[in-house]
Design an enzyme around this catalytic site. Structure first.
Site, PDB file in Angstrom:
ATOM      1  N   ARG A 133       7.399  -5.176 -17.550  1.00  0.00           N
ATOM      2  CA  ARG A 133       6.208  -6.015 -17.286  1.00  0.00           C
ATOM      3  C   ARG A 133       5.533  -5.712 -15.950  1.00  0.00           C
ATOM      4  NH1 ARG A 133       9.669 -10.097 -19.393  1.00  0.00           N
ATOM      5  NH2 ARG A 133       9.270 -10.356 -21.614  1.00  0.00           N
TER       6      ARG A 133
ATOM      7  N   LYS B 163      -7.510   2.202 -13.150  1.00  0.00           N
ATOM      8  CA  LYS B 163      -7.619   2.378 -14.610  1.00  0.00           C
ATOM      9  C   LYS B 163      -6.487   3.285 -15.062  1.00  0.00           C
ATOM     10  CE  LYS B 163     -12.467   1.739 -15.754  1.00  0.00           C
ATOM     11  NZ  LYS B 163     -13.689   2.403 -16.263  1.00  0.00           N
TER      12      LYS B 163
ATOM     13  N   GLU C 257     -17.369  14.982 -11.103  1.00  0.00           N
ATOM     14  CA  GLU C 257     -17.247  13.550 -10.748  1.00  0.00           C
ATOM     15  C   GLU C 257     -17.804  13.302  -9.338  1.00  0.00           C
ATOM     16  OE1 GLU C 257     -16.476  11.378 -12.992  1.00  0.00           O
ATOM     17  OE2 GLU C 257     -14.896  12.111 -14.327  1.00  0.00           O
TER      18      GLU C 257
ATOM     19  N   LYS D  29     -16.241   5.100  -4.541  1.00  0.00           N
ATOM     20  CA  LYS D  29     -15.401   4.507  -5.597  1.00  0.00           C
ATOM     21  C   LYS D  29     -14.741   3.228  -5.090  1.00  0.00           C
ATOM     22  CE  LYS D  29     -12.740   4.791  -9.511  1.00  0.00           C
ATOM     23  NZ  LYS D  29     -12.171   5.578 -10.575  1.00  0.00           N
TER      24      LYS D  29
ATOM     25  N   GLU E 235     -14.544  -4.010 -14.302  1.00  0.00           N
ATOM     26  CA  GLU E 235     -15.724  -3.475 -15.003  1.00  0.00           C
ATOM     27  C   GLU E 235     -16.474  -4.520 -15.809  1.00  0.00           C
ATOM     28  OE1 GLU E 235     -15.365   0.637 -16.405  1.00  0.00           O
ATOM     29  OE2 GLU E 235     -16.716   0.112 -18.037  1.00  0.00           O
TER      30      GLU E 235
ATOM     31  N   ARG F 174     -19.134  -1.559 -12.005  1.00  0.00           N
ATOM     32  CA  ARG F 174     -18.191  -0.456 -12.227  1.00  0.00           C
ATOM     33  C   ARG F 174     -18.589   0.400 -13.433  1.00  0.00           C
ATOM     34  NH1 ARG F 174     -11.600  -0.240 -11.537  1.00  0.00           N
ATOM     35  NH2 ARG F 174     -11.432   1.953 -12.099  1.00  0.00           N
TER      36      ARG F 174
ATOM     37  N   ASN G 115     -19.382   5.297 -15.312  1.00  0.00           N
ATOM     38  CA  ASN G 115     -19.312   5.977 -16.611  1.00  0.00           C
ATOM     39  C   ASN G 115     -20.572   6.780 -16.905  1.00  0.00           C
ATOM     40  OD1 ASN G 115     -16.727   5.058 -17.457  1.00  0.00           O
ATOM     41  ND2 ASN G 115     -17.626   3.032 -17.649  1.00  0.00           N
TER      42      ASN G 115
ATOM     43  N   HIS H  92     -20.471   9.630 -19.250  1.00  0.00           N
ATOM     44  CA  HIS H  92     -19.164   9.588 -19.923  1.00  0.00           C
ATOM     45  C   HIS H  92     -19.250   9.216 -21.407  1.00  0.00           C
ATOM     46  CE1 HIS H  92     -17.714  10.034 -15.883  1.00  0.00           C
ATOM     47  NE2 HIS H  92     -16.458   9.860 -16.205  1.00  0.00           N
TER      48      HIS H  92
ATOM     49  N   HIS I  37     -17.171  11.609 -23.377  1.00  0.00           N
ATOM     50  CA  HIS I  37     -15.987  11.239 -24.173  1.00  0.00           C
ATOM     51  C   HIS I  37     -16.157  11.684 -25.627  1.00  0.00           C
ATOM     52  CE1 HIS I  37     -14.646   7.866 -21.165  1.00  0.00           C
ATOM     53  NE2 HIS I  37     -14.340   9.075 -20.764  1.00  0.00           N
TER      54      HIS I  37
ATOM     55  N   HIS J 106     -12.190  17.259 -19.041  1.00  0.00           N
ATOM     56  CA  HIS J 106     -12.917  15.996 -18.893  1.00  0.00           C
ATOM     57  C   HIS J 106     -14.174  16.188 -18.020  1.00  0.00           C
ATOM     58  CE1 HIS J 106     -13.595  11.694 -18.398  1.00  0.00           C
ATOM     59  NE2 HIS J 106     -13.618  11.877 -17.094  1.00  0.00           N
TER      60      HIS J 106
HETATM   61  P1  NAD Z   1      -5.222  17.169 -15.516  1.00  0.00           P
HETATM   62  O1  NAD Z   1      -4.433  16.049 -15.053  1.00  0.00           O
HETATM   63  O2  NAD Z   1      -5.031  17.653 -16.910  1.00  0.00           O
HETATM   64  O3  NAD Z   1      -5.009  18.385 -14.523  1.00  0.00           O
HETATM   65  C1  NAD Z   1      -5.710  19.571 -14.748  1.00  0.00           C
HETATM   66  C2  NAD Z   1      -4.785  20.796 -14.818  1.00  0.00           C
HETATM   67  O4  NAD Z   1      -4.503  21.210 -13.483  1.00  0.00           O
HETATM   68  C3  NAD Z   1      -3.458  20.571 -15.482  1.00  0.00           C
HETATM   69  O5  NAD Z   1      -3.087  21.736 -16.171  1.00  0.00           O
HETATM   70  C4  NAD Z   1      -2.528  20.322 -14.307  1.00  0.00           C
HETATM   71  O6  NAD Z   1      -1.195  20.625 -14.595  1.00  0.00           O
HETATM   72  C5  NAD Z   1      -3.098  21.271 -13.300  1.00  0.00           C
HETATM   73  N1  NAD Z   1      -2.883  20.930 -11.916  1.00  0.00           N
HETATM   74  C6  NAD Z   1      -2.942  19.712 -11.362  1.00  0.00           C
HETATM   75  N2  NAD Z   1      -2.848  19.811 -10.036  1.00  0.00           N
HETATM   76  C7  NAD Z   1      -2.683  21.106  -9.757  1.00  0.00           C
HETATM   77  C8  NAD Z   1      -2.522  21.825  -8.555  1.00  0.00           C
HETATM   78  N3  NAD Z   1      -2.567  21.230  -7.369  1.00  0.00           N
HETATM   79  N4  NAD Z   1      -2.332  23.162  -8.641  1.00  0.00           N
HETATM   80  C9  NAD Z   1      -2.330  23.797  -9.849  1.00  0.00           C
HETATM   81  N5  NAD Z   1      -2.509  23.174 -11.006  1.00  0.00           N
HETATM   82  C10 NAD Z   1      -2.684  21.831 -10.956  1.00  0.00           C
HETATM   83  O7  NAD Z   1      -6.796  16.871 -15.384  1.00  0.00           O
HETATM   84  P2  NAD Z   1      -7.660  16.046 -14.339  1.00  0.00           P
HETATM   85  O8  NAD Z   1      -8.997  16.670 -14.373  1.00  0.00           O
HETATM   86  O9  NAD Z   1      -6.988  15.866 -13.038  1.00  0.00           O
HETATM   87  O10 NAD Z   1      -7.748  14.597 -15.007  1.00  0.00           O
HETATM   88  C11 NAD Z   1      -8.375  14.413 -16.230  1.00  0.00           C
HETATM   89  C12 NAD Z   1      -7.871  13.122 -16.820  1.00  0.00           C
HETATM   90  O11 NAD Z   1      -8.194  12.052 -15.941  1.00  0.00           O
HETATM   91  C13 NAD Z   1      -8.494  12.788 -18.151  1.00  0.00           C
HETATM   92  O12 NAD Z   1      -7.485  12.344 -19.021  1.00  0.00           O
HETATM   93  C14 NAD Z   1      -9.445  11.656 -17.825  1.00  0.00           C
HETATM   94  O13 NAD Z   1      -9.637  10.787 -18.904  1.00  0.00           O
HETATM   95  C15 NAD Z   1      -8.742  10.984 -16.697  1.00  0.00           C
HETATM   96  N6  NAD Z   1      -9.607  10.208 -15.826  1.00  0.00           N
HETATM   97  C16 NAD Z   1      -9.205   8.959 -15.499  1.00  0.00           C
HETATM   98  C17 NAD Z   1      -9.964   8.210 -14.645  1.00  0.00           C
HETATM   99  C18 NAD Z   1      -9.481   6.856 -14.199  1.00  0.00           C
HETATM  100  O14 NAD Z   1     -10.233   6.131 -13.560  1.00  0.00           O
HETATM  101  N7  NAD Z   1      -8.248   6.510 -14.482  1.00  0.00           N
HETATM  102  C19 NAD Z   1     -11.154   8.714 -14.102  1.00  0.00           C
HETATM  103  C20 NAD Z   1     -11.531  10.002 -14.459  1.00  0.00           C
HETATM  104  C21 NAD Z   1     -10.761  10.750 -15.320  1.00  0.00           C
HETATM  105  N1  GLY Z   2     -13.682   6.578 -13.729  1.00  0.00           N
HETATM  106  C1  GLY Z   2     -14.305   5.358 -14.103  1.00  0.00           C
HETATM  107  C2  GLY Z   2     -13.743   4.181 -13.415  1.00  0.00           C
HETATM  108  O1  GLY Z   2     -12.804   4.293 -12.659  1.00  0.00           O
HETATM  109  O2  GLY Z   2     -14.217   3.099 -13.591  1.00  0.00           O
END
Ligand code: NAD
Ligand code: GLY
Length: 362
Positions: free
Chosen positions: A120, A142, A184, A226, A236, A240, A244, A247, A251, A264
């Site tokens: 939890r 998020k 971003e 942010k 949101e 917030r 998006n 997005h 998406h 992404h």
């Molecule tokens: P990711 O986490 O897939 O990382 C990208 C790639 O880079 C992967 O292969 C990873 O292993 C590699 N990698 C990571 N750090 C590295 C480093 N320092 N050196 C070498 N390789 C490295 O992708 P991302 O772009 O970081 O994140 C995308 C995800 O984030 C999506 O799922 C998206 O929906 C999510 N997201 C979430 C939010 C939120 O607010 N929670 C906001 C934006 C995106």
């Molecule tokens: N990346 C969108 C949010 O954090 O609200």
């Protein structure tokens, strides 16, 4: 090191940004309620950073187990989430054991969701290693996983105790991933920070060339924007949603092509061009503004033309967006560069026009 704060009353937390922070384990130690932690990372990052990171934690008396997941957006799902729970239980992790996400947005979203629901809710720290995670996903709470019918559809708002962004980790990040993070970064300029967009227009080449000072400035400006937004509207209900921008289209591109086909940030870049075109069609921004947005994203080595999924498929996928209210898709549009708003009133003809325009030009 620069420190910003996400101001959420008694759940406020620092975002530390700087070089060499993976070895600054005191930044983590000071937050732990118990000297136990579980590092959640993936098979790409583990050989690069896990051993020194774990050693730094151990030097501060923190007993850390590691959970190494397969790498990829396609693994941001129930099955892998369950593997985290299996490992936490096998290691007898307790309510006060802190989960530490060492990785990009995929690891951060998975680990954060695991932290939100394991027993939890357990303490959680983000150690983002991609530009995208350092400027966006690690900040704001998020968390979640994908569903075959929609991106990030299952999840929770769950804030970390700290975000520790070591800019040195970006040195091993592939160029394509760096560019995805820049998408971003550009988003913040477009939705609420015209001065930052102006800086980006002039300095985008310094970011793609990985100049440390330029990267540090971009990360700080992004995190400041942010943090301000999250402090105003954590869950949101209003402002917030502006985060998006691009997005809804993005998406749909990710889900439509199959998760992981486009990154992404790449899908968001093409989505922002569509959103800018839609803003122009709605009489809000000039054609020259659309050209400027497209030019800056293109110079950041991002795709500016969306894939042709067909209008019906786009409409179907966008119908699953989390911003849908009473069956209506809501869009983030630009009033001008540096100011966005949520629109409930996009006629389907205009939407079809933008998607049709794209299909004709793709
Ligand atoms: P990711 O986490 O897939 O990382 C990208 C790639 O880079 C992967 O292969 C990873 O292993 C590699 N990698 C990571 N750090 C590295 C480093 N320092 N050196 C070498 N390789 C490295 O992708 P991302 O772009 O970081 O994140 C995308 C995800 O984030 C999506 O799922 C998206 O929906 C999510 N997201 C979430 C939010 C939120 O607010 N929670 C906001 C934006 C995106
Ligand atoms: N990346 C969108 C949010 O954090 O609200």
């Amino acid at each position: 090191m620069h420190t910003l704060t996400v101001a959420l009353a008694d759940r406020s937390y620092p975002i530390h940004v700087g070089a060499g922070l993976l070895s600054r384990a005191e930044l983590i130690a000071e937050k732990l309620p118990q000297r136990r932690a579980a590092i959640i990372t993936n098979s790409t990052l583990a050989p690069l950073y896990l051993a020194p990171f774990r050693a730094a934690l151990e030097s501060h008396g923190i007993d850390a187990v590691s959970i190494v997941l397969p790498d990829g957006e396609v693994y941001k799902n129930w099955e892998i989430l369950n593997k985290i729970f299996d490992a936490l239980l096998e290691h007898r992790c307790e309510r006060k054991t802190t989960l530490i996400a060492l990785g990009g947005g995929v690891i951060g979203d998975l680990a954060g969701f695991a932290a939100a629901v394991y027993q939890r809710g357990v303490p959680f720290i983000q150690v983002p290693t991609t530009l995208l995670a350092q400027v966006d996903s690690a900040v704001g709470g998020k968390t979640g996983i994908n569903h075959a019918l929609g991106k990030n559809m299952i999840g929770a708002f769950y804030q970390p105790l700290a975000v520790i962004a070591d800019t040195d980790t970006l040195s091993t990040l592939p160029d394509r991933e760096l560019a995805a993070g820049v998408a971003e970064v550009i988003k913040y300029g477009l939705i609420r920070d015209a001065a930052f967009f102006d800086w980006l227009e002039k300095n985008i080449g310094r970011l793609t060339a990985r100049e440390p000072e330029a990267l540090a400035h971009a990360i700080e400006c992004s995190c400041r924007n942010k943090a301000e937004i999250v402090a105003l509207d954590e869950r949101e209900t209003s402002v917030r949603a502006l985060l998006n921008f691009g997005h809804t289209f993005g998406h749909a591109i990710e889900a439509g092509l199959g998760y992981g086909t486009w990154l992404h940030g790449e899908a968001v870049a093409a989505g922002m061009v569509l959103a800018a075109k839609l803003s122009h069609r709605m009489g809000l921004i000039a054609r020259e503004d659309v050209a400027l947005v497209t030019d800056v994203l293109g110079r950041a080595r991002l795709p500016v033309a969306a894939p042709d999924l067909g209008i019906d498929r786009y409409l179907d996928l966008m119908g699953h967006d989390k911003k849908v209210e009473e069956g209506r898709i809501r869009f983030i549009l630009l009033k001008r560069i540096g100011e966005a708003f949520v629109s409930n009133g996009v006629p389907e003809t205009e939407l079809a026009g933008v998607l049709g325009m794209r299909a004709a030009h793709a």
